[in-house]
Scaffold this motif. Structure first.
Motif, short mmCIF file in Angstrom:
data_model
loop_
_atom_site.label_atom_id
_atom_site.label_comp_id
_atom_site.label_asym_id
_atom_site.label_seq_id
_atom_site.Cartn_x
_atom_site.Cartn_y
_atom_site.Cartn_z
N LEU A 80 31.55 47.15 30.18
CA LEU A 80 30.23 47.48 29.64
C LEU A 80 30.03 46.89 28.25
N GLU A 81 31.06 46.94 27.42
CA GLU A 81 30.96 46.37 26.07
C GLU A 81 30.77 44.86 26.13
N TYR A 83 29.47 43.18 28.63
CA TYR A 83 28.12 42.96 29.16
C TYR A 83 27.08 43.16 28.05
N GLN A 84 27.24 44.25 27.29
CA GLN A 84 26.25 44.57 26.26
C GLN A 84 26.21 43.52 25.15
N SER A 85 27.37 43.01 24.77
CA SER A 85 27.40 42.01 23.70
C SER A 85 26.67 40.74 24.11
N VAL A 87 24.16 40.61 26.71
CA VAL A 87 22.75 40.85 27.03
C VAL A 87 21.92 41.12 25.77
N SER A 88 22.56 41.61 24.71
CA SER A 88 21.84 41.85 23.46
C SER A 88 21.30 40.56 22.87
N ASP A 91 18.14 39.89 24.69
CA ASP A 91 17.15 40.87 24.24
C ASP A 91 16.57 40.45 22.89
N GLY A 276 32.78 42.17 33.10
CA GLY A 276 31.56 42.28 32.32
C GLY A 276 30.88 40.93 32.13
N PHE A 280 27.28 39.96 33.82
CA PHE A 280 26.17 39.55 32.97
C PHE A 280 25.57 38.24 33.47
N THR A 284 22.02 38.99 34.93
CA THR A 284 21.04 38.83 33.85
C THR A 284 20.76 37.38 33.50
#
Length: 448
Positions: A80-81, A83-85, A87-88, A91, A276, A280, A284
């Motif tokens: 998750l971390e 992926y988040q790094s 996708v941010s 964004d 992750g 991504f 995404t």
């Protein structure tokens, strides 16, 4: 046995316990260290009365169930971390209301509105060209940014695979060292056991892994799809390789005991940093770049259709205002036949933002829409043409059973998006039913 010897054994046991406690305190901040406990026992001689105290073992306080739950949770957290790094970054790119696409698209349509009221004004025509060029440049810039992210992600995959292989190799070596240490001393090599469990935890942060303990001793580790990564003293390597379906895409492959390298589908990896990154990309990055391309194709094609119905300032029929890309089709590098597929847009309003895998099987072509798994049988006409979701495909050559092709309708469309005309006079701002200054304008696109 003398009282002195009995007392001496007690002092020795106490000293061992103090040493263990001291070791625990010294390693309180050591990552991966497990607290140890000195286990004392009563030693007997000929009778039933104990004659001294002995140190039976220095026991490692390790709970395999808790550790397994921790590793699983940590692996999911790492995914998750990761992926988040990633996708941010997208964004931040798309959410900026000032630097995004929306203001430039609005400026373009505003310039068209201005031209509608002054079709023969050179300044208004130049304003349309300027705003169109800025908008097209922003589409290309966004596509370039996403392309750079894709290249960077390929590098991260290679680095992560190297870390996974190094960690797996160390675990396999520790399996051997632990077995040898037990055989030599008959005692548990606690420091080696701690090191191995720490490496297993590190491995789970990198990739989802299933641990199996053989005979209560050797660690065997499998990937989430069941393929062995560590088997006793043997480790197996993953490799980051060029995809057979898409050369621009780095995928994960597995080298088995026979030395064969087999590419693994991205969906086989769900957890860990590797999972992750791959999630991504498939969920995404591919989708955003495809949607950006679809927006480009629809906007450019619809505008071109209206522009080509108009007349420019010289009285000539309008030509294509924008240059747009075309669908990309790639043959799998492992194909045995010489079959080939090309594609062009037919009805852009039917386009999806999905990729397609076309497979030749059972004497016919099957197109799988990867976004939802929907499968369509392709039946070409006498010229080899067949329609599919807003595209016309042309199939030629002879494919062999199992040959595949990757169709990306809009992935690269934005990178070729440019203004095709160079002079303001070439803007077909007049209706084909009137003169060059007719306000019944062919570029009234505000309804698009």
């Amino acid at each position: 046995m003398s009282i002195f010897s009995i007392g001496l054994s007690g002092l020795s046991a106490a000293q061992s316990a103090l040493s263990t406690t001291s070791n625990n305190l010294s390693n309180v901040y050591t990552e991966g260290y497990n607290r140890q406990l000195t286990i004392l026992g009563e030693s007997y001689s000929n009778g039933s009365t104990g004659t001294r105290v002995s140190v039976d073992e220095v026991q490692r306080q390790f709970n395999s169930y808790v550790t397994e739950q921790y590793n699983d949770a940590n692996s999911q957290k790492s995914a998750l971390e990761s992926y988040q790094s990633q996708v941010s970054q997208i964004d931040d790119l798309l959410a900026d209301s000032d630097a995004g696409l929306a203001p430039l698209v609005q400026d373009f349509f505003s310039s068209l509105d201005d031209l509608t009221g002054a079709a023969s004004d050179p300044a208004a025509r130049q304003g349309v060209l300027g705003s169109a060029s800025s908008m097209a440049a922003q589409f290309r810039s966004f596509d370039s940014y996403l392309g750079d992210m894709r290249s960077s992600l390929n590098g991260q995959l290679e680095s992560t695979v190297t870390d996974i292989n190094n960690t797996a190799t160390q675990i396999a070596k520790l399996n051997d060292q632990i077995t040898q240490a037990r055989a030599k001393s008959g005692e548990e090599p606690n420091s080696l056991l701690d090191k191995r469990d720490k490496l297993v935890s590190d491995l789970n942060e990198l990739v989802g892994a299933d641990l199996n303990i053989q005979d209560g001793d050797t660690y065997n580790i499998n990937l989430e799809n069941g393929q062995p990564l560590v088997s006793g003293t043997q480790s197996y390597d993953l490799e980051a390789v060029e995809s057979n379906e898409d050369p621009s895409r780095t995928v994960i492959a597995y080298r088995d005991a026979a030395g064969n390298v087999n590419q693994i589908d991205d969906s086989a990896f769900e957890n860990g940093e590797l999972g992750g990154l791959l999630s991504f990309r498939s969920e995404t990055l591919d989708s955003v770049q495809n949607q950006l391309g679809r927006m480009t194709v629809v906007l450019g094609s619809e505008f071109n259709a209206v522009h080509e119905n108009g007349v420019d300032l010289n009285g000539d029929a309008g030509e294509a205002f924008f240059e747009i890309g075309s669908p990309r089709v790639m043959s799998n590098s492992q194909n045995d036949g010489d079959g080939a597929i090309s594609a062009e847009y037919s009805d852009v309003n039917q386009l999806t933002s999905s990729d397609y895998r076309i497979t030749y099987t059972g004497g016919e072509y099957q197109a799988e829409r990867l976004s939802d798994g929907d499968t369509t049988t392709l039946t070409p006409d006498g010229s080899g043409d067949v329609d599919l979701d807003g595209m016309t495909l042309n199939i030629s050559g002879t494919a062999q059973e199992g040959d595949t092709f990757m169709l990306q309708p809009t992935r690269t469309a934005s990178q070729d998006f440019e203004v095709a005309i160079t002079e303001g006079a070439e803007i077909a701002a007049a209706s084909s039913r009137g003169g060059s200054g007719n306000n019944e304008n062919a570029l009234d696109l505000l309804d698009l």
